[in-house]
Design an enzyme around this catalytic site. Structure first.
Site, mmCIF file in Angstrom:
data_model
loop_
_atom_site.group_PDB
_atom_site.id
_atom_site.type_symbol
_atom_site.label_atom_id
_atom_site.label_comp_id
_atom_site.label_asym_id
_atom_site.label_seq_id
_atom_site.Cartn_x
_atom_site.Cartn_y
_atom_site.Cartn_z
ATOM 1 N N CYS A 87 -2.081 -6.038 -5.820
ATOM 2 C CA CYS A 87 -2.134 -6.127 -4.357
ATOM 3 C C CYS A 87 -3.537 -6.512 -3.887
ATOM 4 O O CYS A 87 -4.536 -5.908 -4.298
ATOM 5 C CB CYS A 87 -1.730 -4.780 -3.761
ATOM 6 N N CYS A 121 4.320 -12.479 -0.690
ATOM 7 C CA CYS A 121 3.146 -11.861 -1.315
ATOM 8 C C CYS A 121 2.417 -12.862 -2.218
ATOM 9 O O CYS A 121 3.010 -13.372 -3.175
ATOM 10 C CB CYS A 121 3.557 -10.632 -2.122
ATOM 11 N N CYS A 133 16.310 -3.062 7.031
ATOM 12 C CA CYS A 133 15.817 -4.330 6.474
ATOM 13 C C CYS A 133 16.974 -5.253 6.066
ATOM 14 O O CYS A 133 16.800 -6.468 5.995
ATOM 15 C CB CYS A 133 14.929 -4.065 5.261
ATOM 16 N N CYS A 148 7.197 -10.226 8.587
ATOM 17 C CA CYS A 148 8.316 -9.326 8.856
ATOM 18 C C CYS A 148 8.939 -9.605 10.226
ATOM 19 O O CYS A 148 8.235 -9.584 11.243
ATOM 20 C CB CYS A 148 7.846 -7.875 8.795
ATOM 21 N N ASP A 184 -5.095 10.583 6.422
ATOM 22 C CA ASP A 184 -5.418 9.881 5.188
ATOM 23 C C ASP A 184 -6.621 10.530 4.490
ATOM 24 O O ASP A 184 -7.454 9.845 3.910
ATOM 25 C CB ASP A 184 -5.704 8.410 5.494
#
Length: 368
Positions: A225, A209, A199, A259, A144
């Protein structure tokens, strides 16, 4: 006659790389090529819509981001690694439901992963170089830290598939893991990607969210976000997002927490990722009362420190504004009404205004 060098057995070297990676603590190592053409097209479409927000660096390196040989000339392969980070006995749901607690993204509770993974990747790269004496090896590890499209590379290498929340999902580990890469010029055999997106019809991550940050599956509008707003965004947080933020003061894990693939995710064995200073379940008030020197002390070696004390107070002020009213909260906010930072003053003022609304629920008075 001079001896002829034995040609490198790259199949065997790939197996050794995976063994060395496992010995270094990585849960999975895979290898892929550098063809990211389709990913580059999607990135440019995403950038054209402004979804990157203030993250201008996402578009500053042009095609280097999706053309690895431009970043490191000679690159033909990418070695990708996975390192799990979910803490033991994680209590994230309980903390989210407790409006007086501060929720900090699970990845940030322990030691900053950048240095830890980079050190191990550097060790791995050195082992690879020693295994091919006499060859002109070109390699560079990344965590990253450069224009590297780590998630598409991980998907291409077979570490998982891209979930609708834009995170990589592994069928055995869910999505609670860090990624790292080594660019190399060695012609290693590549691994196969996961056959298909698993998925299915599930859209739980999109629905949960708090700020509706997904305009469509597989697309994130970073400007909405909470992770972006609390970590990357340097200015005032738009008022429309403050109440939905709740008690999330550094990052947000809602889309991961819900999830189904994460239900069986095993806790990480890496001790450095264990929570420090009880940050996995601390009171908003306690953290808001930290002085700047205390903030620097308790976030040493943590990814939290990168936002600085000013934004730390900004985020906590919003959390306190969303918490049940109490005299202790009002008094704590009032101590920062005249803070030297306009950013802090603005968010403290908003929080105090929340507690002045008629009919707002008040907690039992806290005794001194």
């Amino acid at each position: 006659m001079p001896e002829t060098a034995t040609p490198t057995d790259y199949q065997q070297l790939a197996r050794q790389i995976k063994q060395w990676g496992a010995e270094l603590g990585f849960q999975q190592i895979a290898i892929t090529d550098t063809d990211l053409k389709q990913t580059g097209e999607r990135l440019n479409q995403w950038l054209s819509k402004g979804y990157q927000g203030d993250m201008r660096w996402m578009g500053e390196h042009g095609s280097k981001r999706y053309n690895p040989p431009e970043l490191l000339p000679g690159t033909t392969r990418v070695i990708t690694v996975r390192l799990d980070y979910l803490p033991n006995d994680d209590n994230l749901i309980a903390v989210l439901k407790n409006e007086s607690s501060a929720y900090i993204s699970r990845y940030a509770l322990g030691r900053d992963y950048h240095k830890l993974i980079r050190k191990r990747l550097t060790t791995l790269a050195k082992e690879i170089e020693k295994a091919v004496p006499g060859e002109a090896v070109v390699q560079r590890p990344f965590v990253d830290s450069a224009p590297v499209m780590e998630k598409p590379l991980a998907v291409k290498a077979g570490l998982g598939w891209m979930g609708k929340h834009t995170l990589v999902i592994n069928s055995n580990a869910g999505s609670w893991f860090f990624l790292g890469e080594i660019y190399t010029n060695l012609p290693l055999p590549v691994d196969e990607p996961v056959e298909h997106d698993q998925c299915g019809e599930c859209s739980a991550c999109l629905k949960v969210c708090p700020t509706d940050a997904f305009p469509e599956p597989y697309v994130l509008d970073a400007r909405r976000c909470i992770s972006y707003l609390t970590i990357e965004h340097k200015g005032s947080i738009p008022e429309e997002f403050r109440e939905p933020m709740g008690n999330r003061v550094f990052g947000c894990d809602d889309c991961q927490a819900i999830c189904p693939w994460n239900k069986e995710a095993a806790p990480a064995s890496e001790k450095d990722f264990s929570p420090r200073h009880k940050l996995d379940n601390s009171e908003l008030l306690k953290l808001f009362r930290w002085s700047e020197s205390e903030f620097l002390k308790y976030t040493e070696g943590s990814p939290i420190r990168r936002i600085g004390y000013e934004r730390w107070l900004r985020n906590l002020a919003i959390g306190l504004g969303n918490a049940p009213t109490s005299d202790a909260i009002i008094q704590a906010l009032q101590t920062q009404e005249n803070h030297s930072s306009e950013l802090v003053r603005e968010h403290v003022g908003w929080a105090l205004g929340q507690h002045q609304q008629p009919g707002r629920k008040r907690k039992r008075k806290i005794k001194a």
